[in-house]
Write an enzyme that holds these catalytic residues in place. Structure first.
Site: not given
Ligand SMILES: OC[C@@H]1[C@@H](O)[C@H](O)[C@@H](O)c2[nH]c(CCc3ccccc3)c[n+]21
Length: 444
Positions: A21, A121, A165-166, A297, A351, A397, A404-405
Site C-alpha cells: 500500500q 499483509h 494480517n487478517e 473499524y 488497526e 490506520w 486502499e486495495w
C-alpha cells in the site's frame, strides 16, 4: 483535569501501514511480482485501474516519513515486509530485499520508534500462487522458510512480530467473496486457505520459539461485533452465523484449538469434508502467542435471508467514506468479549481509523470527523482498560494516505495527507491532535 482520560504509563501509541500500500518500487532491487501486482493490473479489479507500482514511494522516502513520525511523537510503527522482495522467485533468496527492511528498522531505532513487523499483509509472491497459492498446503512450508529468514536477518532488531494480517481477508474476502487478490469465489478453497494460513501461523510461532529470540510474536485478526437486525429467532441465528464466520472461525482455533462446531456443520454441508485438516494441525495452530492484534473499524448488523444466511443491513447511524458505521461502543464490546471468552493476553489495537474525503485548503487539511472518530474510539479503549482490560497499545490506520486495495487511491485513511502527484506529505489536523494525545498520554 476533569474529563481527561489518561492511559497507563508505557501505553504504546503508533501508526500502521503495509508494504504493497505504501512502498512502490515494485521492481526495485529484485522485487518479484505479487498476487496484488497481478490483480491490480487485471482490468476491472481496482478502481480507476490504480496499482501499487509507485504508491507513496515509501521505499525511497522512508527517511523523510520516519522523521515525520518522530515529529508527530509516534512511539511505534507497524509496517509489513513484502515477501516478493525476499523470495522473488522459487528458491531464490534476495538479500537486497532484506537490506531495505534493515535500513528501515535502523532508521526507526535511530529515531527511538519501536519497529513492529507484520510478516504477511496480503502480497503473496505470484510464483506461489502459480502453484495454487494458500490453497496448496506447500504454501505453509514456503511461509515458514520466509519467516525463518526474517528471524535470522531481523530477529535481533525487531521486538514485536505479527505473523499474519487478517486471515479472514486472506481467505474469505479473497477466495470466497472474490473482492481481493487472487479474486476467487470458492468456499471450499477459502476454507483450505484459512486453514493453511492458520497452520503457517502456528508453525511460525514454533519457529520463533526455536530461534530463541527475545521479542514477542502474535497475530492480527480483523474482528467485529455482529448485531441482529431484530429479536426474530431467524435474525438472531443469522447474527450467530455471521459472528462464526467473521470472529469465531479464527479465535477458536487460536485460543481453543478447534473450529467452532456450529460453523463446521454449516461449512461441511456447503463445502464438503474437512479432509485438508490433518491430525495435529490444530495443536500447532493453538501454540501460545504473546499478544493478540485486533483490527477494529466498525460493527455489522445482519438479518436472515430467505436461506437463513446473514444479509447485511445498511447502517442507520453516521458512516465513514467507506460506508462503515461509526460505532465506538462496539470496540469496547469487542475487547470485553475477547477478555471474557478468549484470552487475558496483552491486546494491541493494531488497526483502527477512518477514511474521509480529505481536501487541502490553503496548504492545510482539516479533518474534524477523523479526530472525533479517533477520540471516541480511544475513549472506548480507555473504558476497557479502566475495567481491568489488558490493552497495551494502539496503532492508528494509517500513518499516511495510501493504496486502499480495490478502492485504489480514492480512499484516504491517513493521519498524513499524500499528494500523489508530487509525493508531498501534509500532516492533517488529526495528526497534530494525535501528537497532543501521545504527549499527554490521554484525551481531554
Ligand atoms: O480498509 C482499511 C484497512 C486496509 O487498508 C488494511 O490494509 C487492512 O489491514 C484493513 N482491514 C480492515 C478491516 C477488514 C476489511 C478489509 C478490507 C475490506 C473490508 C474489511 C480495514 N483495513
Amino acid at each position: 483535569m476533569n474529563g481527561e482520560l489518561r492511559f497507563p504509563e508505557g501505553f504504546l501509541w503508533g501508526t500502521a501501514t503495509a508494504a504493497y500500500q505504501v512502498e512502490g518500487a515494485a521492481q526495485e532491487d529484485g522485487r518479484g511480482p505479487s498476487i496484488w501486482d497481478t490483480f491490480a493490473k487485471t482490468p476491472g479489479k481496482v478502481l480507476n485501474g490504480d496499482t501499487g507500482d509507485v504508491a507513496c514511494d515509501h521505499y525511497h522516502r522512508y527517511p523523510e516519513d520516519v522523521r515525520l513520525m518522530k515529529e508527530l511523537g509516534m512511539q511505534a510503527y507497524r509496517f509489513s515486509i513484502a515477501w516478493p522482495r525476499i523470495f522473488p522467485e522459487k528458491g531464490r533468496y534476495n538479500p537486497k530485499g532484506t537490506d531495505f527492511y534493515k535500513r528501515l528498522v535502523d532508521t526507526l531505532h535511530q529515531h527511538g520508534i519501536l519497529p513492529v513487523a507484520t510478516i504477511y499483509h496480503w502480497d503473496l509472491p505470484q510464483w506461489i500462487q502459480d502453484e495454487g497459492g494458500w490453497a496448496n498446503r506447500r504454501s505453509v512450508d514456503y511461509f515458514v522458510e520466509y519467516a525463518n529468514t526474517l528471524f535470522r536477518e531481523l530477529g535481533d532488531v525487531v521486538p514485536l512480530w505479527i505473523t499474519h494480517n487478517e486471515p479472514w481477508c486472506v481467505s474469505f474476502l479473497s477466495h470466497w467473496l472474490g473482492q481481493h487478490a487472487p479474486g476467487h469465489r470458492d468456499l471450499r478453497e477459502a476454507l483450505q486457505v484459512a486453514h493453511h494460513v492458520l497452520l503457517s501461523h502456528g508453525r511460525t510461532v514454533q519457529a520463533y520459539r526455536e530461534a530463541g529470540l527475545s521479542g514477542r510474536i502474535g497475530i492480527t485478526l480483523n474482528l467485529t461485533v455482529v448485531d441482529a437486525a431484530s429479536e426474530d429467532p431467524a435474525d438472531l441465528r443469522a447474527a450467530q452465523i455471521s459472528d462464526g464466520n467473521a470472529n469465531r472461525w479464527f479465535l477458536d482455533p487460536i485460543f481453543r484449538g478447534s473450529y467452532p462446531a456450529d460453523m463446521v456443520e454449516i461449512y461441511t454441508e456447503q463445502a464438503g469434508p474437512f479432509d485438508f485438516v490433518h491430525a495435529d494441525d490444530l495443536d500447532i495452530i493453538r501454540r501460545p502467542i504473546d499478544f493478540l492484534g485486533v483490527n477494529y473499524y466498525t460493527r455489522s448488523v445482519v438479518r436472515a435471508g430467505e436461506d437463513g444466511m446473514p444479509k447485511p443491513v445498511p447502517p442507520a447511524g453516521p458512516v465513514t467514506d467507506m460506508g462503515w458505521e461509526v460505532h465506538p461502543e462496539s470496540l469496547y464490546r469487542l475487547l470485553t468479549r475477547l477478555r471474557r471468552e478468549y484470552t487475558g493476553l496483552p491486546l494491541y489495537i493494531t488497526e483502527n481509523g477512518a477514511a474521509y474525503p480529505d481536501r487541502v485548503v490553503d496548504g492545510r487539511v482539516d479533518d474534524p470527523e477523523r479526530i472525533a472518530y479517533l477520540r471516541d474510539h480511544f475513549a472506548a479503549a480507555h473504558r476497557f482498560i479502566q475495567e481491568g482490560g489488558n490493552l497495551q497499545g494502539y496503532f492508528v490506520w494509517s500513518f499516511m494516505d495510501n493504496f486502499e486495495w480495490a478502492f485504489g487511491y480514492s480512499k484516504r485513511f491517513g493521519l498524513v495527507y499524500v499528494d500523489y502527484a508530487t509525493q508531498t506529505r501534509i500532516p492533517k489536523a488529526s495528526a497534530l491532535w494525535y501528537r497532543d494525545v501521545i504527549a499527554a498520554n490521554g484525551i481531554r
